[in-house]
Design a protein around this motif. Sequence first.
Motif, PDB file in Angstrom:
ATOM      1  N   LEU A  54       0.830  -1.313   0.050  1.00 57.35           N
ATOM      2  CA  LEU A  54       0.059  -0.058  -0.059  1.00 57.35           C
ATOM      3  C   LEU A  54       1.020   1.120  -0.115  1.00 57.35           C
ATOM      4  N   TYR A  55       1.937   1.209   0.676  1.00 62.45           N
ATOM      5  CA  TYR A  55       2.922   2.374   0.617  1.00 62.45           C
ATOM      6  C   TYR A  55       4.411   1.674   0.932  1.00 62.45           C
ATOM      7  N   GLY A  56       5.219   2.270  -0.134  1.00 62.34           N
ATOM      8  CA  GLY A  56       6.323   1.504  -0.431  1.00 62.34           C
ATOM      9  C   GLY A  56       7.601   1.760   0.536  1.00 62.34           C
ATOM     10  N   PHE A  57       7.226   2.229   1.693  1.00 66.53           N
ATOM     11  CA  PHE A  57       8.497   2.477   2.510  1.00 66.53           C
ATOM     12  C   PHE A  57       8.799   1.198   3.710  1.00 66.53           C
ATOM     13  N   ARG A  58       9.710   1.425   4.480  1.00 70.00           N
ATOM     14  CA  ARG A  58      10.145   0.336   5.376  1.00 70.00           C
ATOM     15  C   ARG A  58       9.358   0.915   6.566  1.00 70.00           C
ATOM     16  N   LEU A  59       9.042  -0.090   7.411  1.00 71.24           N
ATOM     17  CA  LEU A  59       8.606   0.500   8.865  1.00 71.24           C
ATOM     18  C   LEU A  59       9.039  -0.657   9.925  1.00 71.24           C
ATOM     19  N   ARG A  60      10.062   0.068  10.931  1.00 77.29           N
ATOM     20  CA  ARG A  60      10.338  -1.045  11.825  1.00 77.29           C
ATOM     21  C   ARG A  60       9.735  -0.885  13.260  1.00 77.29           C
ATOM     22  N   SER A  61       8.778   0.104  13.391  1.00 74.29           N
ATOM     23  CA  SER A  61       7.896   0.374  14.534  1.00 74.29           C
ATOM     24  C   SER A  61       6.669   0.518  14.386  1.00 74.29           C
ATOM     25  N   PHE A  62       5.844   0.409  15.469  1.00 76.09           N
ATOM     26  CA  PHE A  62       4.382   0.647  15.315  1.00 76.09           C
ATOM     27  C   PHE A  62       3.840  -0.417  14.391  1.00 76.09           C
ATOM     28  N   GLY A  63       4.449  -1.807  14.532  1.00 77.80           N
ATOM     29  CA  GLY A  63       3.927  -2.888  13.863  1.00 77.80           C
ATOM     30  C   GLY A  63       2.450  -3.301  13.925  1.00 77.80           C
ATOM     31  N   ILE A  64       1.916  -3.211  15.148  1.00 81.01           N
ATOM     32  CA  ILE A  64       0.349  -3.600  15.181  1.00 81.01           C
ATOM     33  C   ILE A  64      -0.531  -2.638  14.685  1.00 81.01           C
ATOM     34  N   TYR A  65       0.084  -1.429  14.580  1.00 82.62           N
ATOM     35  CA  TYR A  65      -0.783  -0.355  13.871  1.00 82.62           C
ATOM     36  C   TYR A  65      -0.901  -0.828  12.289  1.00 82.62           C
ATOM     37  N   LEU A  66      -0.086  -1.239  11.717  1.00 82.04           N
ATOM     38  CA  LEU A  66      -0.278  -1.683  10.240  1.00 82.04           C
ATOM     39  C   LEU A  66      -1.482  -2.679  10.043  1.00 82.04           C
ATOM     40  N   ARG A  67      -1.868  -3.329  11.082  1.00 87.53           N
ATOM     41  CA  ARG A  67      -2.868  -4.257  10.865  1.00 87.53           C
ATOM     42  C   ARG A  67      -4.087  -3.314  10.466  1.00 87.53           C
ATOM     43  N   LEU A  68      -4.240  -2.380  11.111  1.00 84.88           N
ATOM     44  CA  LEU A  68      -5.517  -1.442  10.681  1.00 84.88           C
ATOM     45  C   LEU A  68      -5.693  -1.148   9.464  1.00 84.88           C
ATOM     46  N   PHE A  69      -4.600  -1.370   8.545  1.00 85.92           N
ATOM     47  CA  PHE A  69      -4.836  -0.785   7.116  1.00 85.92           C
ATOM     48  C   PHE A  69      -4.772  -2.106   6.247  1.00 85.92           C
ATOM     49  N   ILE A  70      -4.643  -3.275   6.539  1.00 89.71           N
ATOM     50  CA  ILE A  70      -4.295  -4.175   5.705  1.00 89.71           C
ATOM     51  C   ILE A  70      -5.612  -4.365   4.757  1.00 89.71           C
ATOM     52  N   TRP A  71      -6.728  -4.036   5.373  1.00 88.04           N
ATOM     53  CA  TRP A  71      -8.021  -4.277   4.203  1.00 88.04           C
ATOM     54  C   TRP A  71      -7.948  -3.129   3.218  1.00 88.04           C
ATOM     55  N   LYS A  72      -7.054  -2.211   3.258  1.00 90.77           N
ATOM     56  CA  LYS A  72      -6.920  -1.337   2.006  1.00 90.77           C
ATOM     57  C   LYS A  72      -6.124  -2.167   0.907  1.00 90.77           C
ATOM     58  N   ALA A  73      -4.787  -2.660   1.583  1.00 91.43           N
ATOM     59  CA  ALA A  73      -3.911  -3.431   0.840  1.00 91.43           C
ATOM     60  C   ALA A  73      -4.722  -4.476   0.125  1.00 91.43           C
ATOM     61  N   ILE A  74      -5.395  -5.112   0.881  1.00 92.11           N
ATOM     62  CA  ILE A  74      -6.265  -6.303   0.184  1.00 92.11           C
ATOM     63  C   ILE A  74      -7.195  -5.936  -1.063  1.00 92.11           C
ATOM     64  N   GLU A  75      -7.982  -4.818  -0.841  1.00 93.09           N
ATOM     65  CA  GLU A  75      -8.611  -4.186  -1.823  1.00 93.09           C
ATOM     66  C   GLU A  75      -7.995  -4.006  -2.954  1.00 93.09           C
ATOM     67  N   LYS A  76      -6.894  -3.274  -2.789  1.00 90.97           N
ATOM     68  CA  LYS A  76      -6.076  -2.486  -4.011  1.00 90.97           C
ATOM     69  C   LYS A  76      -5.332  -3.680  -4.819  1.00 90.97           C
ATOM     70  N   ALA A  77      -4.863  -4.680  -4.077  1.00 84.64           N
ATOM     71  CA  ALA A  77      -4.101  -5.730  -4.573  1.00 84.64           C
ATOM     72  C   ALA A  77      -5.231  -6.598  -5.436  1.00 84.64           C
ATOM     73  N   VAL A  78      -6.341  -6.630  -4.855  1.00 87.63           N
ATOM     74  CA  VAL A  78      -7.355  -7.667  -5.519  1.00 87.63           C
ATOM     75  C   VAL A  78      -7.841  -7.021  -7.011  1.00 87.63           C
ATOM     76  N   ASN A  79      -7.991  -5.548  -6.928  1.00 88.89           N
ATOM     77  CA  ASN A  79      -8.377  -4.723  -7.975  1.00 88.89           C
ATOM     78  C   ASN A  79      -7.308  -4.923  -9.412  1.00 88.89           C
ATOM     79  N   GLU A  80      -5.935  -4.702  -8.549  1.00 93.15           N
ATOM     80  CA  GLU A  80      -4.848  -4.748  -9.485  1.00 93.15           C
ATOM     81  C   GLU A  80      -4.579  -6.019 -10.219  1.00 93.15           C
ATOM     82  N   TYR A  81      -4.766  -7.252  -9.397  1.00 92.46           N
ATOM     83  CA  TYR A  81      -4.399  -8.326 -10.330  1.00 92.46           C
ATOM     84  C   TYR A  81      -5.746  -9.105 -10.461  1.00 92.46           C
ATOM     85  N   GLY A  82      -6.791  -8.820 -10.171  1.00 94.61           N
ATOM     86  CA  GLY A  82      -7.898  -9.300 -10.591  1.00 94.61           C
ATOM     87  C   GLY A  82      -8.322 -10.707  -9.795  1.00 94.61           C
TER      88      GLY A  82
END
Length: 418
Positions: free
Chosen positions: A66-94
């Motif tokens: 979803l975002y191209g950067f690396r992140l080494r902290s606040f790992g559990i907060y990444l979970r809150l945005f996984i839905w958006k990554a799923i949606e966009k990946a599904v759209n991009e790859y069908g």
Amino acid sequence: MSSKHVVVAHHFWGRPGGGQIVCAAASYAFNVIGYEPVLASVTKVEVDKYVDWFGIDLSKYPKFSLYGFRLRSFGIYLRLFIWKAIEKAVNEYGAQIVFTDESTYGPIKNFVENRGIALVEYIHFPIEISIDERFRGTGLYYGEDPYILERYSKFPMNMYWWLYTKLLPRYLRKNPFEIAKLVLANSKWTAELAKQVYGEKPEVLNPPIAPNVEIVSNPKSFDERENSVVMLGRFSEEKRYHWVIEEVLPKIRREAPNTKLYIFGGARTKTSMEYLKRLEDLASRKGFKTSRDVNVDADVYLVPDAPRNLINHVMDKSKAFLHATINEHWGIAVAEAMARGLPVVVHKSGGAWSDLVEEGAYGLGYTNAEEAVSAILNLLTNENNSWRIYSRKSIEKSKNLTLENFVINLSRLLAKIL
């Protein structure tokens, strides 16, 4: 794009943990049965070390972040945005299939249903147990569960956890059985908890042992080994290495004075390095000589980010594996030790006790320091031939946990929905 893509979504691919090996194994399994996995995450998907970590090569699969950067902290907060990554990946790859071990895909419930996506959710632990007042008093609610309490009870980590749980309801799906076509759990223990929360019991699919962890057929004999105990897992509070150094090892050394303790763990964050330093200070205060180098004579070895061949070497010369985490959801480190023919001692809780040790059938259990010491001394002395018995049991159990068996079992379960 091809409809033969499957999105495999995980919040953070960049460390060697239980969630990562499940998603790596699922990616491999989907590829075997004819789908191309798309590795999806919120931040940059980094899998270049998966061959070293697990023996699974994910480099050839497409990656979506979803975002191209690396992140080494606040790992559990990444979970809150996984839905958006799923949606966009599904759209991009069908893609028409999604595999995720996250529960925070609530915002795309309608998207999943309207697109007819076959969503597979893999549950490591139902987070509702920790935050829902209905489960207060069960021993697993926040403030009661040592697995969470050890890590998130003190400032500033308690604030870190508090904010996460306040945000979580906005993203958490209500009931996986209302959205997912297939709901899986890592152990019988987790499946039973999930049934309490959702009213239905997931299918149990144990994680595999990493294929670069050889299941030895002829481990070294008891007489060829030294009096040493091994522990393995990231350097993190809930692993309770401090408890072992403070309460268990001193009691063992009274009966077996030359016993050494080896602790291997990932230490890629500031928090983990701080915990590692705390362990070194604690061991020194207890009178133990410490070292990060296994070739230096010491009492306690604290080795961060060790290569697999070194871990295997130490396991092969030691007499016992100790797992100190309470309510461990599965226990991949326990499975890895069993593959080396090492007898294991685990707390009588969680998936390690229910599925790996099978409540004493394949290893030893404890509820307090005295019982842990007794079990370890039993193995160090080979009383009643116990070391040989449990070494054989470990190998027997681990043969059912190969990547090949994971592929077979996942394929069988997917056949019900595809």
